[in-house]
Each structure stands twice: as C-alpha cells, then as structure tokens.
Design a protein around this motif. Structure first.
Motif, PDB file in Angstrom:
ATOM      1  N   PRO A 143       0.817  -1.216   0.000  1.00  0.00           N
ATOM      2  CA  PRO A 143       0.000   0.000   0.000  1.00  0.00           C
ATOM      3  C   PRO A 143       0.853   1.270   0.000  1.00  0.00           C
ATOM      4  O   PRO A 143       1.894   1.329   0.652  1.00  0.00           O
ATOM      5  N   GLN A 171      -8.603  -3.831   0.124  1.00  0.00           N
ATOM      6  CA  GLN A 171      -7.774  -3.360  -0.991  1.00  0.00           C
ATOM      7  C   GLN A 171      -6.300  -3.703  -0.814  1.00  0.00           C
ATOM      8  O   GLN A 171      -5.508  -3.545  -1.756  1.00  0.00           O
ATOM      9  N   ASN A 172      -5.916  -4.166   0.377  1.00  0.00           N
ATOM     10  CA  ASN A 172      -4.514  -4.485   0.636  1.00  0.00           C
ATOM     11  C   ASN A 172      -4.215  -5.982   0.611  1.00  0.00           C
ATOM     12  O   ASN A 172      -3.063  -6.382   0.809  1.00  0.00           O
ATOM     13  N   TYR A 174      -3.351  -9.612  -0.735  1.00  0.00           N
ATOM     14  CA  TYR A 174      -2.653 -10.147  -1.893  1.00  0.00           C
ATOM     15  C   TYR A 174      -3.541 -11.167  -2.608  1.00  0.00           C
ATOM     16  O   TYR A 174      -4.402 -11.800  -2.000  1.00  0.00           O
ATOM     17  N   ARG A 188      -0.594  -7.729  -5.966  1.00  0.00           N
ATOM     18  CA  ARG A 188      -1.777  -6.891  -5.745  1.00  0.00           C
ATOM     19  C   ARG A 188      -2.708  -7.013  -6.943  1.00  0.00           C
ATOM     20  O   ARG A 188      -2.272  -6.880  -8.098  1.00  0.00           O
TER      21      ARG A 188
END
Length: 253
Positions: A143, A171-172, A174, A188
């Motif tokens: 991030p 959103q972080n 993997y 990501r």
C-alpha cells in the motif's frame, strides 16, 4: 406503592435504552472498517477535519443521541457536503459504535516517538520502502503510505506494525494465481473480469492471466507484511508511528 412501581418502570426503561446502544468489540471493529473505507476522506482519521465537528471527542453539530447519528449517516444532511450513505441501520450503528470508542482510544504506546528517527528506521532498518511508497520513493508492491497519517490513528498504525494479520483491508490483500502448469504468482490485484485477471507481482511487473489457463485463483487471507514485534524495540515502534503520522499527502517526506 405507586412511587415504587414507577421507579421500577424507569429503571427498566433505562436498562432497555442502554441495551439498545451497548456495542460489542466486533461492532466497533466492523464500524472502524466502514469508517476508514468511507469517511476518512472528509473527516480524517481523527474525525476532526470538518470545522466545528470532532467525531473523536463526541462533538457534533446536529446529533445528540446515537439514533441521531445513525439517521445522519444513512440520510446525510441536506445543503451540506454530508451525503447520504448506502448503509443498513445495523451498519450505521457499527460506525456509531466506532465513533464512541474513538473518543476513548489513546495512543497505542505511552512512549513519545521521534518522527525523524522513525523516517530513518522506515528507510533503513525496517526496509519498509522495499514494499511501500511515500511520495515518489519506494515500491508499489504494498500500500502507498503517502497519506497514511490522515487515514489511520496511531494505535491502528502500531497494530499494523506489530500484528499485521489482525486487520487486512480488502484493498490491501494479496491475490494468488496458480496456472495449469503449476506456476504460482502473487501480488496486488489490479483487475479481474469474466475472462482474465491482472496482478502487480512482487517484482512490480504487471502480469495478465487468461482464466482458461488458470488452475486456481483467489485472495490470500494472511498479510504479506511480517510482524516487526521482534525486530523493533518499543521506542523504535513509537518513532515509526510518529513518522507515519506526519504523512498527510503525496508531498509528505
């Protein structure tokens, strides 16, 4: 006798009111996720970026009860930048639970951190730039932390350093792809559709896979970030948290 009965009725009513607004740790945790995902852009991590409002200390312009707050969160305030939120009543109540807890949350550590030392640790001993980016420096694998000081409070930053698996924002997380020939790639997630998936892998290379050639794919629940509990001293953790707290925009250095 009537006075006694009336007193009992008031006690029962008060208990019922308390029960309506007694929140569990899970409520606070869920509300915190919603707040960080949807509210910090305007209100900030501390809840004090809007003039005249300090969510972290219970200072509101138009609300005096939890029910008032739930209503505002769901319907917004006409004529102001506060928009209606697409939340269920329960979701809105968890945000209120988080706001109530926010006022009682102090720093995770009682040590005073030094931002300059923290910056040096971030770039040096911690090796944080191998995954994270600040401004124009560092990697895009993890991030971007350029404005993390506006998004997370000190206790949350400390918890992420010491126990990164405790909370992983969606959103972080993997993403892992295993091709039909057995090759595994993690990174990501950039995009996923009916036919393909694209990742930024751990070497900062954009990788694209046709799902027809993939054996399995999905999010990894464990954080790719290691715990620094045994690598940093408590003072060093306080220093890094202090540095991260100064990062409030892309030009923060």
């Amino acid at each position: 006798m009537w006075t006694f009965i009336r007193a009992c009725a008031l006690i029962v009513a008060a208990c019922a009111l308390y029960a309506q607004h007694s929140y569990t740790p899970a409520d606070v945790e869920d509300g915190g996720r919603l707040f960080r995902a949807n509210c910090v852009g305007c209100h900030g991590a501390e809840g004090n970026l809007v003039p005249g409002i300090d969510l972290g200390h219970g200072k509101f312009k138009r609300a005096s009860t939890d029910d008032d707050l739930v209503n505002i969160i769901r319907t917004g305030i006409a004529g102001t930048p506060m928009p209606p939120g697409n939340y269920t009543e329960f979701q809105a109540s968890t945000i209120v639970a988080y706001l109530r807890a926010l006022a009682n949350t102090g720093r995770g550590s009682e040590l005073t951190g030094d931002a300059a030392r923290g910056k040096a640790l971030f770039a040096g001993k911690g090796g944080c730039e191998s995954c994270h980016r600040v401004g124009t420096e560092g990697s895009r694998v993890g991030p971007d932390l350029s404005d993390i000081g506006t998004l997370r409070k000190a206790p949350a930053l400390e918890a992420s350093i010491l126990n990164p698996d405790a909370e992983i924002l969606a959103q972080n997380r993997y993403y892992r792809v295993v091709t039909k020939d057995g090759a595994a790639v993690t990174g990501r997630l950039l995009n996923r559709d009916t036919f393909s998936v694209q990742l930024l892998d751990t070497k900062e290379q954009i990788r694209s896979f046709l799902l027809a050639n993939v054996r399995q794919h999905g999010f990894i629940e464990k954080s790719p970030m290691p715990s620094f509990k045994d690598k940093f001293t408590p003072q060093e953790v306080a220093d890094i948290v202090s540095y991260l707290g100064t990062l409030k925009g892309i030009d923060s250095k």
